[in-house]
Design a protein around this motif. Structure first.
Motif, PDB file in Angstrom:
ATOM      1  N   ARG A   1       0.940  -1.059  -0.009  1.00 42.59           N
ATOM      2  CA  ARG A   1       0.002  -0.039  -0.059  1.00 42.59           C
ATOM      3  C   ARG A   1       0.777   1.109   0.009  1.00 42.59           C
ATOM      4  O   ARG A   1       0.420   2.259   0.326  1.00 42.59           O
TER       5      ARG A   1
ATOM      6  N   LEU B   1       0.419   4.452   2.302  1.00 43.62           N
ATOM      7  CA  LEU B   1      -0.387   4.627   3.299  1.00 43.62           C
ATOM      8  C   LEU B   1       0.062   3.574   4.375  1.00 43.62           C
ATOM      9  O   LEU B   1       0.096   3.532   5.626  1.00 43.62           O
TER      10      LEU B   1
ATOM     11  N   ILE C   1      -8.721   7.292   1.595  1.00 44.66           N
ATOM     12  CA  ILE C   1      -8.307   7.425   0.262  1.00 44.66           C
ATOM     13  C   ILE C   1      -9.060   6.465  -0.638  1.00 44.66           C
ATOM     14  O   ILE C   1      -9.495   5.509  -0.482  1.00 44.66           O
TER      15      ILE C   1
ATOM     16  N   MET D   1      -5.635   5.210  -5.216  1.00 48.07           N
ATOM     17  CA  MET D   1      -4.110   5.089  -5.065  1.00 48.07           C
ATOM     18  C   MET D   1      -3.544   5.017  -6.256  1.00 48.07           C
ATOM     19  O   MET D   1      -2.162   5.297  -5.934  1.00 48.07           O
ATOM     20  N   ASP D   2      -4.203   5.032  -7.480  1.00 48.09           N
ATOM     21  CA  ASP D   2      -3.487   5.015  -8.656  1.00 48.09           C
ATOM     22  C   ASP D   2      -4.126   6.001  -9.623  1.00 48.09           C
ATOM     23  O   ASP D   2      -4.435   5.582 -10.807  1.00 48.09           O
TER      24      ASP D   2
ATOM     25  N   LEU E   1      -2.385  10.272  -5.283  1.00 48.04           N
ATOM     26  CA  LEU E   1      -3.411   9.777  -4.341  1.00 48.04           C
ATOM     27  C   LEU E   1      -4.475  10.577  -4.437  1.00 48.04           C
ATOM     28  O   LEU E   1      -4.386  11.844  -4.394  1.00 48.04           O
TER      29      LEU E   1
ATOM     30  N   GLY F   1      -7.706   0.606  -4.746  1.00 50.29           N
ATOM     31  CA  GLY F   1      -7.034   1.739  -4.058  1.00 50.29           C
ATOM     32  C   GLY F   1      -7.724   2.348  -2.982  1.00 50.29           C
ATOM     33  O   GLY F   1      -7.348   3.164  -2.212  1.00 50.29           O
TER      34      GLY F   1
END
Length: 505
Positions: free
Chosen positions: A254, A257, A330, A333-334, A344, A490
């Motif tokens: 991750r 994070l 979140i 994440m991508d 993010l 994500g």
């Protein structure tokens, strides 16, 4: 700073506004007695009761404030800190309203400019030019000064930076130093920042080393050749350089994070180590600790001696269980930015709710914790009930049959059925201890004609004594779980932990 500080002088920043001046008072050994004239340090009991200045335990300063327990020591400590006019050019009318609580923006700077080439190599921090905020956290002290909430802001969060457009949140510091970092965080969170704290790489290492190292624990091994980090799963005692690598690596699934989680663990360990070691009990060690740890810390001009002492007094009873850590939820994440790199995106509705709770001084809770409480208050569950079966009729195989039925329904049946002390039991009983009446009532409801009977010799285990009126066992109905929307790769929902939770062991 003086020229004899190990090469850690800070040059002016890109805008010429990063000159920090500080006085050089002589560190006291303690508090001067009005009768004898001797200088003493408050007792260990008094110091530990005032452990509540967890406030800047978020990075080195919170650990340091936890030890600032006399006017003499905090006066010297305040003079030792580097200071910067963070709020002077911020227009008050454009800032969020004051809400009664106290909020700190804590930044870990990734500037390498004050670190020698030898130290850069030893710390595996590279030689990237410029200044960015490697770590960003909001530390909220509630209005009553009895609770602290720490919110991690991922460095790669894609936000709008005032006057600069969309970019990663850590770029705000590179564009405009502490002032723009504060403006950016305030604009995206609508939380007013009252104080600013900054520590650089070398300062972080100094703090951990001054504590004699800290304990960190890993559920899974981490191997990051770039950071020179190779740690097996388990608990490790690490020094400052190792703690820095542990807190900075992103070589886990991750990424950023996971890194925030590890940073929160490190900060909790720093505070725990400072308050549990002999550091605060020995005047010489305390002075040496403060001298080494404060050399690379910068604060706003408003965090003066009077403010530090007032907070130390107000928060003297706060402990590790009243420090809550969380991070911004979140959604992606991508996220591919317009310029072609990955950032993010936060979950906008969840983030707004989180910051509204911060402004209102409401405790931050993990949604899964609420669900757990609801489950505890609801109907007992078979998997939580331990049962042993006895045959009181003499009919062969009856106990084994019920054993099988209970096991198949999810009940915990650790021992095979056996015969009761007599074989003339007329009515089936579900025997239970004083604290297991609800579980016994639930099980008795599944066995027609049975009754729950309290047995004070039992504790944590039910006993079913089969009587002649036993006919059958009615397996509980299992409701099919409602289908859940599959989270995206994500998704990072809101989770919380306390500083006590984060301590290894």
């Amino acid at each position: 700073m003086n020229d004899d500080n190990g090469g850690r002088n800070r040059p002016d920043g890109p805008h010429g506004g990063f000159h920090r001046e500080r006085s050089q008072p002589v560190p006291p050994d303690g508090r001067r007695s009005p009768r004898s004239g001797r200088i003493t340090v408050p007792s260990r009991t008094v110091r530990r009761r005032r452990s509540g200045l967890i406030l800047m335990a978020c990075l080195s300063v919170l650990v340091l404030l936890a030890s600032g327990t006399s006017w003499a020591i905090t006066g010297w400590m305040s003079g030792t800190l580097n200071r910067f006019d963070v709020f002077g050019d911020l227009a008050d009318g454009d800032r969020p309203e004051e809400t009664g609580g106290l909020t700190f923006l804590v930044i870990g700077s990734d500037s390498r400019e004050s670190i020698t080439e030898e130290d850069r190599t030893a710390l595996s921090v590279g030689s990237t030019p410029g200044r960015r905020s490697d770590t960003m956290m909001l530390v909220r002290v509630n209005h009553e000064r009895d609770r602290v909430t720490v919110v991690g802001l991922p460095r790669d969060l894609w936000v709008e930076i005032p006057g600069e457009g969309d970019d990663k949140i850590n770029a705000a510091y590179a564009y405009g130093g502490p002032q723009l970092a504060v403006r950016t965080v305030e604009s995206v969170t609508d939380v007013r920042i009252d104080h600013y704290v900054e520590v650089d790489f070398s300062g972080f290492v100094d703090v951990v080393d001054a504590l004699g190292g800290i304990d960190v624990c890993l559920p899974e091994a981490i191997r990051d050749p770039k950071a020179k980090l190779d740690m097996a799963a388990g608990t490790h005692r690490v020094d400052g350089a190792e703690a820095l690598a542990f807190a900075r690596t992103r070589a886990t699934p991750r990424g950023d994070l996971d890194r925030i989680d590890r940073q929160q663990q490190v900060l909790s360990a720093m505070l725990d180590q400072a308050l549990s070691s002999e550091t605060l009990a020995d005047p010489a060690k305390l002075t040496a600790f403060l001298e080494s740890a404060l050399s690379s810390v910068t604060v706003d001009e408003g965090l003066d001696t009077a403010t530090i002492n007032q907070l130390a007094y107000q928060m003297r009873d706060v402990d590790l269980t009243e420090v809550t850590f969380t991070q911004v939820p979140i959604a992606d994440m991508d996220f591919w930015t317009p310029r072609g790199d990955v950032a993010l995106l936060w979950d906008e509705p969840a983030a707004r709710e989180l910051f509204a709770d911060i402004n209102a001084d409401r405790p931050i809770t993990d949604p899964s914790d609420t669900a757990s409480e609801e489950e505890k208050e609801g109907e007992p569950r078979p998997e939580d009930i331990r049962v042993r079966v006895f045959n009181g009729t003499g009919t062969p195989g009856l106990g084994a049959t019920l054993d099988t039925a209970l096991t198949g329904s999810g009940f915990r049946v650790p021992d095979p059925a056996s015969d009761w002390s007599s074989r003339d039991v007329s009515s089936t009983q579900v025997r239970h201890g004083a604290d297991d009446a609800a579980a016994a009532g639930y099980l008795a409801g599944l066995i027609p004609n049975s009754e729950a009977v309290e047995d004070t010799t039992l504790d944590g285990e039910l006993q079913v004594v089969i009587g002649f009126d036993y006919t059958t066992f009615q397996a509980p109905e299992v409701e099919a779980p409602e289908p859940e929307e599959a989270p995206s790769a994500g998704d990072a929902p809101l989770t919380t932990s306390t500083a006590r939770d984060n301590i290894c062991g």
